[in-house]
Design a protein around this motif. Structure first.
Motif, PDB file in Angstrom:
ATOM      1  N   SER A 106       0.823  -1.197  -0.147  1.00 30.56           N
ATOM      2  CA  SER A 106       0.152  -0.059   0.085  1.00 30.56           C
ATOM      3  C   SER A 106       0.783   1.263   0.103  1.00 30.56           C
ATOM      4  N   TRP A 108       1.068   5.647  -0.244  1.00 32.91           N
ATOM      5  CA  TRP A 108       0.381   6.878  -0.266  1.00 32.91           C
ATOM      6  C   TRP A 108       1.228   7.884  -0.787  1.00 32.91           C
ATOM      7  N   GLU A 138      -1.852  -1.323  -4.105  1.00 31.07           N
ATOM      8  CA  GLU A 138      -2.674  -0.116  -3.894  1.00 31.07           C
ATOM      9  C   GLU A 138      -2.272   1.161  -4.001  1.00 31.07           C
ATOM     10  N   ALA A 205      -7.331   5.900   5.190  1.00 28.41           N
ATOM     11  CA  ALA A 205      -7.477   4.284   5.290  1.00 28.41           C
ATOM     12  C   ALA A 205      -6.389   3.903   4.162  1.00 28.41           C
ATOM     13  N   PRO A 206      -5.497   2.864   4.277  1.00 29.67           N
ATOM     14  CA  PRO A 206      -5.733   1.983   5.563  1.00 29.67           C
ATOM     15  C   PRO A 206      -5.065   2.405   6.560  1.00 29.67           C
ATOM     16  N   GLY A 207      -4.424   3.358   6.745  1.00 28.59           N
ATOM     17  CA  GLY A 207      -3.833   4.100   8.025  1.00 28.59           C
ATOM     18  C   GLY A 207      -2.488   4.071   8.099  1.00 28.59           C
ATOM     19  N   ARG A 208      -1.836   2.809   7.771  1.00 30.65           N
ATOM     20  CA  ARG A 208      -0.413   2.275   7.808  1.00 30.65           C
ATOM     21  C   ARG A 208       0.021   1.845   6.422  1.00 30.65           C
TER      22      ARG A 208
END
Length: 290
Positions: A106, A108, A138, A205-208
């Motif tokens: 994931s 960001w 993601e 989200a997912p926060g981490r």
């Protein structure tokens, strides 16, 4: 204080309140230039008239337009190729080892502007199909600018935007020409999502996230706001994840939440938690969204 100076202060305070960005004296020359289009649209003659209009009740739409115009949305595909080389050849392979059991990564991209950084990351994965087969990737892009996020969601770019950072081979592989511009392929967009979000709000989200990119954004914050931003970024980064900053940005002397990673001058890792972060107990202020 001259009337024009007071008007500049009102506009600068609006930008800082909505986004956390500081419009320093050396950058205030941008106000008239950045807002010239709004001046014509609304029949505004000068910054003093604009300041008076902003002080009236019910001018939320105008205030949002002013903030959007003042934001620096400069970006382009594969900006700073050396950084993407570090990601492709060092950071992502290391993450592949650390996430071998879940086969999921994931990412960001904070302050992603119109999405070129996010799409560049997606293309980086797609250019290594053997390595990432059967992995779930993601990539989330967030930005305080609603206008920038709306463009990012379309995945459509002008000829000028495509030519900045994209090779001919990548253009033919990942884009198709349409009447509205160059449209990124569905397989690229499928790996991404975009949200309007202020970096000073709580992490999405997912926060981490395994990898967080926040490049060429923190330099517009004052020291206190920058520390708050690092708190948010630390809370959104996995304990064994990575943070990438832009050229000229560093955590050294700015925060104790990150430390330099052993590779890449722009790469950092979270420090081991020594207590409960103030972001978790709600003592850090939230910034208003534009």
């Amino acid at each position: 204080m001259a009337l024009e100076d007071a008007s500049h202060n009102i506009i600068a305070e609006l930008l800082q309140q909505r986004t956390g960005q500081t419009l320093t004296e050396s950058r205030r020359w941008r106000i008239s230039t950045a807002l010239s289009g709004l001046f014509r649209e609304f029949g505004i003659e000068n910054v003093d008239q604009l300041a008076c209009m902003l002080e009236r009740p019910g001018e939320h739409r105008l205030a949002t337009r002013v903030v959007e115009a003042l934001l620096n949305n400069e970006t382009y595909f594969f900006r700073d190729h050396a950084y993407f080389s570090t990601l492709a050849n060092t950071v992502l392979p290391e993450l592949a080892k650390r996430r071998a059991s879940t086969r999921k990564i994931s990412i960001w991209s904070a302050a992603c502007s119109t999405g070129q950084e996010v799409l560049s990351l997606a293309m980086t994965f797609l250019e290594q199909p053997g390595r990432w087969q059967d992995w779930t990737i993601e990539i989330l892009g967030t930005d305080v600018s609603g206008k920038a996020i709306e463009q990012a969601k379309t995945g459509t770019f002008s000829q000028f935007e495509i030519q900045r950072g994209i090779s001919v081979a990548q253009m033919l592989k990942f884009f198709s020409e349409t009447p509205k511009g160059w449209k990124v392929a569905d397989k690229v967009m499928a790996m991404t999502r975009f949200e309007q979000r202020n970096i000073l709000d709580y992490p999405p989200a997912p926060g981490r996230f395994d990898l967080v990119l926040c490049r060429n954004c923190l330099l517009y914050f004052d020291p206190d706001t920058r520390r708050s931003a690092f708190e948010r970024l630390a809370t959104g980064t996995a304990a064994d994840g990575f943070l990438m900053l832009g050229a000229g940005e560093t955590v050294v002397g700015q925060t104790d939440r990150f430390e330099p990673a052993p590779f890449g001058s722009a790469m950092y890792t979270p420090k081991a938690a020594s207590g409960v972060s103030s972001i978790l107990d709600g003592t850090l202020p939230r910034a208003a969204n534009a």
